[in-house]
Motif scaffolding. Structure first.
Motif, PDB file in Angstrom:
ATOM      1  N   LEU A   1       0.833  -1.209   0.000  1.00  0.00           N
ATOM      2  CA  LEU A   1       0.000   0.000   0.000  1.00  0.00           C
ATOM      3  C   LEU A   1       0.869   1.261   0.000  1.00  0.00           C
ATOM      4  O   LEU A   1       0.561   2.237  -0.703  1.00  0.00           O
ATOM      5  N   LEU A   2       1.946   1.243   0.780  1.00  0.00           N
ATOM      6  CA  LEU A   2       2.847   2.397   0.814  1.00  0.00           C
ATOM      7  C   LEU A   2       3.550   2.581  -0.527  1.00  0.00           C
ATOM      8  O   LEU A   2       3.762   3.717  -0.979  1.00  0.00           O
ATOM      9  N   ALA A   3       3.926   1.474  -1.173  1.00  0.00           N
ATOM     10  CA  ALA A   3       4.573   1.562  -2.481  1.00  0.00           C
ATOM     11  C   ALA A   3       3.618   2.165  -3.511  1.00  0.00           C
ATOM     12  O   ALA A   3       4.015   3.028  -4.312  1.00  0.00           O
ATOM     13  N   LEU A   4       2.365   1.752  -3.473  1.00  0.00           N
ATOM     14  CA  LEU A   4       1.374   2.309  -4.387  1.00  0.00           C
ATOM     15  C   LEU A   4       1.140   3.791  -4.114  1.00  0.00           C
ATOM     16  O   LEU A   4       1.044   4.606  -5.046  1.00  0.00           O
ATOM     17  N   ALA A   5       1.051   4.138  -2.832  1.00  0.00           N
ATOM     18  CA  ALA A   5       0.860   5.548  -2.468  1.00  0.00           C
ATOM     19  C   ALA A   5       2.064   6.387  -2.901  1.00  0.00           C
ATOM     20  O   ALA A   5       1.909   7.526  -3.366  1.00  0.00           O
ATOM     21  N   SER A   6       3.264   5.828  -2.765  1.00  0.00           N
ATOM     22  CA  SER A   6       4.472   6.534  -3.186  1.00  0.00           C
ATOM     23  C   SER A   6       4.455   6.781  -4.691  1.00  0.00           C
ATOM     24  O   SER A   6       4.817   7.871  -5.159  1.00  0.00           O
ATOM     25  N   TRP A   7       4.029   5.770  -5.444  1.00  0.00           N
ATOM     26  CA  TRP A   7       3.973   5.918  -6.895  1.00  0.00           C
ATOM     27  C   TRP A   7       2.949   6.973  -7.295  1.00  0.00           C
ATOM     28  O   TRP A   7       3.199   7.790  -8.188  1.00  0.00           O
ATOM     29  N   LEU A   8       1.790   6.985  -6.637  1.00  0.00           N
ATOM     30  CA  LEU A   8       0.765   7.980  -6.948  1.00  0.00           C
ATOM     31  C   LEU A   8       1.266   9.396  -6.643  1.00  0.00           C
ATOM     32  O   LEU A   8       1.001  10.340  -7.397  1.00  0.00           O
ATOM     33  N   LEU A   9       1.996   9.519  -5.536  1.00  0.00           N
ATOM     34  CA  LEU A   9       2.512  10.837  -5.146  1.00  0.00           C
ATOM     35  C   LEU A   9       3.492  11.378  -6.172  1.00  0.00           C
ATOM     36  O   LEU A   9       3.433  12.556  -6.547  1.00  0.00           O
ATOM     37  N   ILE A  10       4.378  10.506  -6.641  1.00  0.00           N
ATOM     38  CA  ILE A  10       5.416  10.953  -7.559  1.00  0.00           C
ATOM     39  C   ILE A  10       4.922  10.983  -9.011  1.00  0.00           C
ATOM     40  O   ILE A  10       5.449  11.717  -9.847  1.00  0.00           O
ATOM     41  N   ARG A  11       3.871  10.201  -9.289  1.00  0.00           N
ATOM     42  CA  ARG A  11       3.335  10.168 -10.663  1.00  0.00           C
ATOM     43  C   ARG A  11       2.351  11.305 -10.912  1.00  0.00           C
ATOM     44  O   ARG A  11       2.278  11.850 -12.013  1.00  0.00           O
ATOM     45  N   PHE A  12       1.588  11.658  -9.910  1.00  0.00           N
ATOM     46  CA  PHE A  12       0.593  12.731 -10.038  1.00  0.00           C
ATOM     47  C   PHE A  12       0.789  13.757  -8.918  1.00  0.00           C
ATOM     48  O   PHE A  12      -0.003  13.832  -7.977  1.00  0.00           O
ATOM     49  N   PRO A  13       1.866  14.542  -8.995  1.00  0.00           N
ATOM     50  CA  PRO A  13       2.229  15.429  -7.886  1.00  0.00           C
ATOM     51  C   PRO A  13       1.385  16.695  -7.781  1.00  0.00           C
ATOM     52  O   PRO A  13       1.333  17.309  -6.718  1.00  0.00           O
ATOM     53  N   ALA A  14       0.723  17.102  -8.866  1.00  0.00           N
ATOM     54  CA  ALA A  14       0.042  18.402  -8.888  1.00  0.00           C
ATOM     55  C   ALA A  14      -0.973  18.583  -7.770  1.00  0.00           C
ATOM     56  O   ALA A  14      -0.927  19.586  -7.038  1.00  0.00           O
TER      57      ALA A  14
ATOM     58  N   PHE B   1      10.122   4.397 -10.679  1.00  0.00           N
ATOM     59  CA  PHE B   1       9.523   3.069 -10.509  1.00  0.00           C
ATOM     60  C   PHE B   1      10.544   2.091  -9.936  1.00  0.00           C
ATOM     61  O   PHE B   1      10.228   1.300  -9.037  1.00  0.00           O
ATOM     62  N   GLN B   2      11.777   2.125 -10.461  1.00  0.00           N
ATOM     63  CA  GLN B   2      12.821   1.236  -9.951  1.00  0.00           C
ATOM     64  C   GLN B   2      13.085   1.473  -8.472  1.00  0.00           C
ATOM     65  O   GLN B   2      13.279   0.521  -7.701  1.00  0.00           O
ATOM     66  N   LEU B   3      13.087   2.734  -8.074  1.00  0.00           N
ATOM     67  CA  LEU B   3      13.374   3.078  -6.680  1.00  0.00           C
ATOM     68  C   LEU B   3      12.280   2.562  -5.745  1.00  0.00           C
ATOM     69  O   LEU B   3      12.564   2.002  -4.676  1.00  0.00           O
ATOM     70  N   ILE B   4      11.028   2.724  -6.148  1.00  0.00           N
ATOM     71  CA  ILE B   4       9.918   2.242  -5.322  1.00  0.00           C
ATOM     72  C   ILE B   4       9.899   0.716  -5.296  1.00  0.00           C
ATOM     73  O   ILE B   4       9.656   0.111  -4.239  1.00  0.00           O
ATOM     74  N   LEU B   5      10.170   0.091  -6.432  1.00  0.00           N
ATOM     75  CA  LEU B   5      10.232  -1.369  -6.466  1.00  0.00           C
ATOM     76  C   LEU B   5      11.337  -1.889  -5.560  1.00  0.00           C
ATOM     77  O   LEU B   5      11.141  -2.867  -4.821  1.00  0.00           O
ATOM     78  N   LEU B   6      12.499  -1.262  -5.589  1.00  0.00           N
ATOM     79  CA  LEU B   6      13.605  -1.667  -4.710  1.00  0.00           C
ATOM     80  C   LEU B   6      13.200  -1.551  -3.256  1.00  0.00           C
ATOM     81  O   LEU B   6      13.501  -2.445  -2.443  1.00  0.00           O
ATOM     82  N   ASN B   7      12.520  -0.476  -2.890  1.00  0.00           N
ATOM     83  CA  ASN B   7      12.041  -0.305  -1.521  1.00  0.00           C
ATOM     84  C   ASN B   7      11.143  -1.459  -1.097  1.00  0.00           C
ATOM     85  O   ASN B   7      11.272  -1.997   0.000  1.00  0.00           O
ATOM     86  N   PHE B   8      10.223  -1.823  -1.970  1.00  0.00           N
ATOM     87  CA  PHE B   8       9.282  -2.904  -1.659  1.00  0.00           C
ATOM     88  C   PHE B   8       9.998  -4.247  -1.534  1.00  0.00           C
ATOM     89  O   PHE B   8       9.767  -5.008  -0.584  1.00  0.00           O
ATOM     90  N   LEU B   9      10.889  -4.547  -2.473  1.00  0.00           N
ATOM     91  CA  LEU B   9      11.583  -5.832  -2.449  1.00  0.00           C
ATOM     92  C   LEU B   9      12.511  -5.952  -1.243  1.00  0.00           C
ATOM     93  O   LEU B   9      12.665  -7.043  -0.681  1.00  0.00           O
ATOM     94  N   ILE B  10      13.134  -4.850  -0.844  1.00  0.00           N
ATOM     95  CA  ILE B  10      14.021  -4.873   0.325  1.00  0.00           C
ATOM     96  C   ILE B  10      13.244  -5.261   1.585  1.00  0.00           C
ATOM     97  O   ILE B  10      13.797  -5.858   2.510  1.00  0.00           O
ATOM     98  N   VAL B  11      11.960  -4.951   1.610  1.00  0.00           N
ATOM     99  CA  VAL B  11      11.119  -5.308   2.763  1.00  0.00           C
ATOM    100  C   VAL B  11      10.718  -6.772   2.725  1.00  0.00           C
ATOM    101  O   VAL B  11      10.799  -7.478   3.740  1.00  0.00           O
ATOM    102  N   ILE B  12      10.279  -7.267   1.566  1.00  0.00           N
ATOM    103  CA  ILE B  12       9.711  -8.620   1.531  1.00  0.00           C
ATOM    104  C   ILE B  12      10.763  -9.721   1.414  1.00  0.00           C
ATOM    105  O   ILE B  12      10.542 -10.835   1.895  1.00  0.00           O
TER     106      ILE B  12
END
Length: 438
Positions: free
Chosen positions: A18-31, A352-363
């Motif tokens: 959920l945090l990874a998805l929220a992070s992507w939304l924040l950086i993808r649609f910042p306006a 995307f790579q940065l958020i994916l790395l964050n998620f994989l480092i956790v799981i």
């Protein structure tokens, strides 16, 4: 299913997703976020801290009454020993600097419980995030967005709420040295400050101190600053406890993942098994310091203030890749710097790579520790012995690939800074470099 064997693991994975998805939304649609974030930046940072640090702490440890796990439990043991006045290394185990246990014992005066360490560490983390935002505020218009993104990312969230990790402190120390670059005797003070970090946090910072030596202008004063802290500390520790103060050197006694050694074991195990882990770690230290020192020498003309953030990322990125005993959560040391230095809204692939790395480092540690049993993949038969082994190995390969990409991105960033400061290129507006170190 795999993760349903452990409720905590299921929750950790779901929250991280959920945090990874929220992070992507924040950086993808910042306006839409910028519209609400920018008018009151201080309030935005406080709300982010409360929502992503304070409230999760209250839910996990006070409402659900979960007991602290992972490093928090280990920290608490040394904190209560220090609180009781015992001698570090001689009377209790510690892989950190000699003052670390006594520092984390201070919150025990408020609440004699391991749970107090989480808000204590979170407050220090918040101070570092605030200071980073202030440092980049003038050079990066979206610095507030980066600060909020940091609180959202799954890896810092899990590292703080579930483990109360302290590795981000190193960047806090780095920020302090950046503030000294324009002062008189700056090389001396940079040495003193980094010397203090070794006795307050932990000695692994040596991998950064060697390349910094080639970066500062006055190397004698830098070494003198380190010696002013280091020599008296070593003498005092030796007089108090003999050679017991060498205990932190034993910290590299376990194989960890992911790194180049862990993913190349299936076809290089005969080579690795001929060498002790200590020897492998020593080789990796020389590789890390050698490559980072070469970069420092190559780009030292850019000045300490401009090159240091990238050198910091590069050093610990190489360290994670080369060191067989480096856990993935060492990403916590430099993730905040990556956000402020590299993340650009338009660079969707890198983000995307940065958020994916964050998620994989956790799981990945969940799979490797709980379900694989911390096995080393010494052959391909072990890799394919069970689906969970295969999944873990594939994730490790992806993580190492992403880390290699990050290190390469950092190196290319330094090359672009070099080109931007040459006579034929105007300086980039977001560059933070302004002076060299005297």
């Amino acid at each position: 299913m795999l993760f349903f064997e452990d409720t905590v693991s299921v929750v950790k994975v779901v929250v991280s997703l959920l945090l990874a998805l929220a992070s992507w939304l924040l950086i993808r649609f910042p306006a839409p976020f910028r519209h609400h974030l920018n008018p009151r930046p201080a309030l935005t940072l406080w709300v982010s801290f409360i929502v992503f640090r304070v409230i999760p702490f209250l839910i996990v440890y006070l409402i659900l009454d979960f007991a602290p796990r992972s490093d928090t439990e280990f920290f608490y043991k040394k904190a209560i020993a220090a609180f009781a006045g015992k001698m570090v290394y001689r009377d209790f185990l510690s892989y950190h600097g000699p003052l670390f246990g006594y520092l984390i014992s201070l919150p025990l005066y408020l609440w004699y419980n391991a749970k107090i360490l989480i808000p204590f560490m979170a407050l220090i983390e918040f101070a570092i995030v605030w200071a980073t935002w202030r440092y980049y505020q003038a050079s990066r218009p979206d610095s507030l967005l980066m600060a909020v993104l940091y609180f959202l990312l799954p890896m810092p969230f899990v590292a703080m709420i579930l483990s109360s990790e302290e590795d981000v402190w190193f960047w806090g120390v780095g920020l302090i040295t950046l503030l000294y670059t324009s002062r008189a005797q700056s090389s001396l003070w940079i040495g003193v400050i980094w010397g203090l970090s070794m006795i307050v946090i932990k000695s692994m910072i040596i991998v950064l101190l060697v390349p910094v030596f080639f970066l500062v202008d006055n190397k004698f004063k830098y070494v003198l600053g380190l010696a002013l802290v280091g020599v008296p500390s070593i003498v005092i520790l030796y007089l108090l406890m003999g050679d017991a103060f060498l205990m932190p050197l034993q910290h590299s006694g376990y194989h960890m993942t992911p790194n180049i050694v862990s993913i190349t074991r299936p076809f290089l195990s005969s080579l690795y098994n001929q060498m002790s882990l200590t020897r492998l770690n020593t080789i990796s230290l020389f590789i890390t310091m050698g490559l980072s020192s070469w970069v420092a020498i190559r780009y030292r003309h850019l000045g300490y203030r401009q090159i240091f953030p990238s050198l910091y990322i590069l050093t610990f990125g190489i360290f994670m890749l080369a060191q067989p005993s480096a856990p993935g959560f060492y990403l916590f040391m430099y993730m905040i710097v990556v956000l402020f230095e590299f993340v650009r809204i338009e660079d969707k692939s890198f983000n995307f790579q940065l958020i994916l790395l964050n998620f994989l480092i956790v799981i990945q540690p969940i799979i490797w520790v709980i379900y694989v049993g911390m096995l080393n993949y010494d052959d391909w038969q072990t890799v394919f012995a069970a689906p969970v082994n295969t999944a873990d190995y594939v994730i490790q390969v992806i993580e190492v690939g992403l880390l290699l990409s990050l290190v390469w991105h950092t190196f290319n960033h330094l090359k672009s800074l070099d080109r931007a400061t040459s006579p034929s290129f105007p300086p980039q507006s977001w560059s933070t470099g302004r002076s060299s170190v005297s």
